[in-house]
Design a protein around this motif. Structure first.
Motif, PDB file in Angstrom:
ATOM      1  N   TYR A 327      26.483  41.511   4.464  1.00 52.80           N
ATOM      2  CA  TYR A 327      25.431  41.115   4.857  1.00 52.80           C
ATOM      3  C   TYR A 327      25.294  42.390   6.165  1.00 52.80           C
ATOM      4  CZ  TYR A 327      26.670  35.929   3.815  1.00 52.80           C
ATOM      5  OH  TYR A 327      27.202  35.965   3.209  1.00 52.80           O
ATOM      6  N   VAL A 328      23.577  42.595   5.980  1.00 52.79           N
ATOM      7  CA  VAL A 328      23.711  43.296   7.289  1.00 52.79           C
ATOM      8  C   VAL A 328      23.721  42.342   8.896  1.00 52.79           C
ATOM      9  CG1 VAL A 328      21.953  44.138   8.006  1.00 52.79           C
ATOM     10  CG2 VAL A 328      21.741  44.425   6.232  1.00 52.79           C
ATOM     11  N   MET A 329      23.923  43.426   9.898  1.00 50.55           N
ATOM     12  CA  MET A 329      23.894  42.137  10.978  1.00 50.55           C
ATOM     13  C   MET A 329      23.164  42.435  12.019  1.00 50.55           C
ATOM     14  SD  MET A 329      27.633  41.847  12.853  1.00 50.55           S
ATOM     15  CE  MET A 329      27.094  43.473  13.539  1.00 50.55           C
ATOM     16  N   ILE A 330      22.930  41.153  12.581  1.00 47.44           N
ATOM     17  CA  ILE A 330      21.037  40.957  13.206  1.00 47.44           C
ATOM     18  C   ILE A 330      22.661  40.399  14.134  1.00 47.44           C
ATOM     19  CG2 ILE A 330      19.019  40.901  13.757  1.00 47.44           C
ATOM     20  CD1 ILE A 330      19.892  41.780  10.883  1.00 47.44           C
ATOM     21  N   ILE A 331      22.058  41.579  15.402  1.00 47.80           N
ATOM     22  CA  ILE A 331      21.937  40.522  16.817  1.00 47.80           C
ATOM     23  C   ILE A 331      21.125  40.480  17.826  1.00 47.80           C
ATOM     24  CG2 ILE A 331      24.368  42.142  16.793  1.00 47.80           C
ATOM     25  CD1 ILE A 331      23.225  44.038  18.627  1.00 47.80           C
ATOM     26  N   SER A 332      21.042  39.190  18.865  1.00 48.19           N
ATOM     27  CA  SER A 332      20.243  39.613  20.165  1.00 48.19           C
ATOM     28  C   SER A 332      21.780  39.624  21.066  1.00 48.19           C
ATOM     29  CB  SER A 332      19.934  38.107  19.747  1.00 48.19           C
ATOM     30  OG  SER A 332      18.686  38.054  18.799  1.00 48.19           O
ATOM     31  N   THR A 333      21.122  39.875  22.366  1.00 49.35           N
ATOM     32  CA  THR A 333      22.442  40.523  23.913  1.00 49.35           C
ATOM     33  C   THR A 333      21.744  40.157  24.129  1.00 49.35           C
ATOM     34  OG1 THR A 333      22.200  42.489  23.982  1.00 49.35           O
ATOM     35  CG2 THR A 333      23.197  42.039  21.712  1.00 49.35           C
ATOM     36  N   LEU A 337      18.554  43.184  23.459  1.00 48.49           N
ATOM     37  CA  LEU A 337      17.914  43.664  22.061  1.00 48.49           C
ATOM     38  C   LEU A 337      18.150  42.217  21.672  1.00 48.49           C
ATOM     39  CD1 LEU A 337      20.888  45.559  21.519  1.00 48.49           C
ATOM     40  CD2 LEU A 337      18.463  46.135  22.347  1.00 48.49           C
ATOM     41  N   TRP A 338      16.880  41.877  20.347  1.00 46.48           N
ATOM     42  CA  TRP A 338      16.515  40.167  20.437  1.00 46.48           C
ATOM     43  C   TRP A 338      16.422  40.842  18.240  1.00 46.48           C
ATOM     44  CZ3 TRP A 338      17.051  36.651  23.199  1.00 46.48           C
ATOM     45  CH2 TRP A 338      17.242  36.729  24.321  1.00 46.48           C
ATOM     46  N   ALA A 339      17.359  40.087  18.038  1.00 51.28           N
ATOM     47  CA  ALA A 339      16.886  40.320  16.941  1.00 51.28           C
ATOM     48  C   ALA A 339      17.140  41.764  16.177  1.00 51.28           C
ATOM     49  CB  ALA A 339      15.791  39.665  16.130  1.00 51.28           C
ATOM     50  N   TYR A 340      18.032  42.751  16.476  1.00 51.91           N
ATOM     51  CA  TYR A 340      18.163  43.804  16.115  1.00 51.91           C
ATOM     52  C   TYR A 340      19.175  44.201  15.002  1.00 51.91           C
ATOM     53  CZ  TYR A 340      18.150  48.953  17.927  1.00 51.91           C
ATOM     54  OH  TYR A 340      18.853  50.004  18.154  1.00 51.91           O
ATOM     55  N   ASN A 341      18.301  45.021  14.449  1.00 52.20           N
ATOM     56  CA  ASN A 341      18.897  45.179  13.372  1.00 52.20           C
ATOM     57  C   ASN A 341      19.640  46.599  14.025  1.00 52.20           C
ATOM     58  OD1 ASN A 341      20.330  46.318  11.201  1.00 52.20           O
ATOM     59  ND2 ASN A 341      18.366  47.069   9.873  1.00 52.20           N
ATOM     60  N   ILE A 342      21.368  46.406  13.761  1.00 52.11           N
ATOM     61  CA  ILE A 342      22.162  48.086  14.442  1.00 52.11           C
ATOM     62  C   ILE A 342      22.386  48.644  12.954  1.00 52.11           C
ATOM     63  CG2 ILE A 342      22.905  46.232  16.519  1.00 52.11           C
ATOM     64  CD1 ILE A 342      25.953  46.270  15.004  1.00 52.11           C
ATOM     65  N   GLY A 343      22.361  47.922  11.926  1.00 49.46           N
ATOM     66  CA  GLY A 343      22.375  49.157  10.568  1.00 49.46           C
ATOM     67  C   GLY A 343      23.550  48.944  10.871  1.00 49.46           C
ATOM     68  N   ASP A 344      24.904  48.233  10.980  1.00 43.34           N
ATOM     69  CA  ASP A 344      25.857  47.984   9.868  1.00 43.34           C
ATOM     70  C   ASP A 344      25.421  46.963   8.778  1.00 43.34           C
ATOM     71  OD1 ASP A 344      27.000  50.178  11.575  1.00 43.34           O
ATOM     72  OD2 ASP A 344      27.894  48.721  13.220  1.00 43.34           O
ATOM     73  N   THR A 345      26.086  47.339   7.998  1.00 45.29           N
ATOM     74  CA  THR A 345      26.709  46.036   6.832  1.00 45.29           C
ATOM     75  C   THR A 345      28.350  45.118   7.024  1.00 45.29           C
ATOM     76  OG1 THR A 345      27.519  46.985   5.080  1.00 45.29           O
ATOM     77  CG2 THR A 345      24.956  46.704   5.030  1.00 45.29           C
ATOM     78  N   VAL A 346      28.862  44.098   7.258  1.00 49.68           N
ATOM     79  CA  VAL A 346      29.919  43.406   7.677  1.00 49.68           C
ATOM     80  C   VAL A 346      30.527  42.690   6.453  1.00 49.68           C
ATOM     81  CG1 VAL A 346      30.437  44.258   9.759  1.00 49.68           C
ATOM     82  CG2 VAL A 346      29.491  41.401   8.828  1.00 49.68           C
ATOM     83  N   GLU A 347      31.474  41.977   6.032  1.00 51.52           N
ATOM     84  CA  GLU A 347      31.952  41.425   4.702  1.00 51.52           C
ATOM     85  C   GLU A 347      32.779  40.793   6.151  1.00 51.52           C
ATOM     86  OE1 GLU A 347      34.908  41.613   0.832  1.00 51.52           O
ATOM     87  OE2 GLU A 347      32.905  42.846   0.784  1.00 51.52           O
ATOM     88  N   PHE A 348      33.359  39.226   5.692  1.00 51.67           N
ATOM     89  CA  PHE A 348      34.326  37.905   5.850  1.00 51.67           C
ATOM     90  C   PHE A 348      35.064  38.103   5.146  1.00 51.67           C
ATOM     91  CE2 PHE A 348      29.711  36.785   8.595  1.00 51.67           C
ATOM     92  CZ  PHE A 348      30.065  36.502   8.973  1.00 51.67           C
TER      93      PHE A 348
END
Length: 500
Positions: A327-333, A337-348
């Motif tokens: 998954y591409v991780m999207i964050i609001s903080t 930062l709102w619905a912000y794509n930090i560019g990282d991909t993660v896996e659960f």
């Protein structure tokens, strides 16, 4: 006999572990509360007004009104904050800007606010406390601790201080750690990385170092200089060193080399910090993955990496994520930062509680022929190739060769070995086989004679350090990309005559 501080740390660790367990047991409710809190606090900001925060009552409404953005798309708002305007992305002005290197836009200025700053500090602290709570190990608490980081010297821009994240965080080391912490402020302020590491070696060589922390590639440089100075393994120099804390890259490619440099295996804690937020830390020695920080003023969304570049890809919350998907991780903080794509991909790796591994960067992949090979896959392939061998790797990167002088195209692996494989052909075969097993597209391209087997190019000793120095990114938080979809790094390695 443990000191009072060591005994109290054990008690504090139990308290923190209970608090973490409380929100980890209610993950969806916790995240819903975070989103409500963020929207409420930013409803009167310029961004909040532009995106009708007053009317948002649900996550569905939020994702309808707030599109996913990267830094460039958010930049019009960030520029207003940088220019000194208030109430733009978050209430008031930020405390700091974390300055990072952008690929297309020069320097990025990531805001850190009064609300978000404590979350960085608490997460780092809690990672250590969770380790104490699980293992009962408090031996390191009274020893010296070193954090290899950027300079704490900060600049100022329109009344807001700015610097590297690690330099900013250096100002928030708790008082009870100040006496234990190294290096000295004077040494920490040295800008030139090689000079700084030499000074750190001189300062620490006669100290009782028990905890060492930093990005593995730069800690390795510190270890090598220690050994050069003392002619002893790190574990002999620091007999009580038993905890390594790291973040930024996967430790596995470095593990064998580190154990050789140290002379023994030590416990490690993996962190997932970034300028945009402290997202996760390893909460269990026995579990794979890092505990996602759901109660730290960060609301998370996820988009399947394979679908990310489609029109309107589906955005989901933790409620709908699945194991084993990239998954591409999207964050609001709470930093704005709102619905912000930090560019990282993660896996659960776990959904009870939610734990993740960093699988790569959405921009760092090889898909010259549609194979979409990602960082996690090349790291696993390398791990498979060096398993049960004497092979040890210092650093590596992978690039496609689309137009070879003869034969079919291939992936070119640039590896700086500490100990080279006795059987290079067997090593290459294992690398390639592992990659084919992990990535069906890559297998099909090899099987269909579109690509040929990967090629190995050896890099000279300290070649990657020379490369990073040549582009002005030696040390600090800078990392070599594991792979790229072009040959810019490859070309530079050849130009600098760093291959052999």
């Amino acid at each position: 006999m443990p000191s009072l501080k060591a005994k109290l740390s054990k008690l504090f660790a139990k308290i923190i572990a209970r608090r973490i367990q409380k929100w980890a047991n209610k993950p969806i409710e916790t995240q819903e509360n975070v989103l409500r809190h963020l929207i409420y606090n930013a409803k009167n900001t310029a961004f909040g007004k532009d995106h009708e925060f007053h009317s948002i009552k649900s996550y569905e409404e939020f994702k309808t009104l707030v599109p996913v953005r990267d830094y460039e798309a958010l930049r019009p708002y960030v520029d207003r904050v940088v220019n000194g305007e208030e109430d733009i992305l978050w209430r008031g002005k930020p405390l700091y800007f974390a300055k990072t290197s952008g690929t297309t836009s020069g320097s990025k200025y990531i805001p850190i606010t009064k609300q978000s700053m404590p979350t960085h500090v608490k997460a780092a602290r809690n990672a250590i406390l969770m380790y104490i709570n699980e293992t009962g190990n408090i031996d390191f608490v009274d020893g010296k601790m070193i954090f290899l980081q950027g300079s704490p010297v900060l600049e100022e821009k329109n009344g807001i201080k700015l610097g590297r994240l690690s330099g900013i965080v250096a100002h928030y080391v708790p008082k009870y750690l100040q006496k234990n912490r190294m290096p000295s402020l004077e040494t920490n302020c040295i800008e030139d990385w090689e000079t700084k590491v030499d000074a750190i070696v001189d300062e620490t060589v006669n100290e009782d170092m028990t905890v060492i922390s930093g990005i593995p590639s730069w800690v390795q440089m510190y270890f090598e200089k220690l050994i050069e100075k003392t002619d002893k393994k790190v574990g002999e120099v620091f007999k009580n060193f038993n905890l390594f804390i790291f973040g930024g890259v996967n430790y596995e490619p470095y593990r064998a080399k580190f154990e050789n440099l140290i002379g023994k295996r030590v416990d490690s804690i993996e962190l997932y910090p970034a300028s945009e937020g402290f997202f996760a830390f390893q909460d269990k020695q026995s579990e794979k993955g890092m505990l996602l920080q759901l109660n730290s003023g960060i609301f998370y969304e996820f988009i399947e990496a394979d679908k990310f570049f489609e029109d309107n890809p589906e955005r989901i919350t933790i409620k709908d994520v699945k194991l084993g998907i990239n998954y591409v991780m999207i964050i609001s903080t709470s930093a704005g930062l709102w619905a912000y794509n930090i560019g990282d991909t993660v896996e659960f790796t776990s959904l009870k509680p939610y734990r993740v591994i960093v699988s790569g960067r959405i921009k760092h992949f090889i898909s010259a022929f549609g194979e979409h090979v990602i960082g996690k896959e090349v790291e696993q392939a390398l791990k498979d190739a060096i398993e049960n061998t004497e092979v040890s790797v210092n650093e590596f990167t992978v690039a496609p060769q689309i137009n070879p002088e003869k034969g079919l195209p291939y992936h070119e692996w640039f590896i700086e070995f500490e100990n080279e494989p006795a059987n290079q052909i067997a090593f290459i075969n294992t690398l390639d086989k592992s990659l084919q097993q992990q990535n069906s597209y890559y297998f099909d391209l090899i099987d269909g004679k579109v690509l040929t087997q990967l090629k190995l190019t050896k890099v000279k000793k300290d070649g990657f350090q020379t490369y990073m120095k040549s582009i002005g990114k030696l040390g600090g938080q800078n990392k070599i990309p594991r792979l790229s979809n072009d040959r810019k790094i490859a070309q530079k390695l050849y130009e600098l005559q760093l291959t052999k």
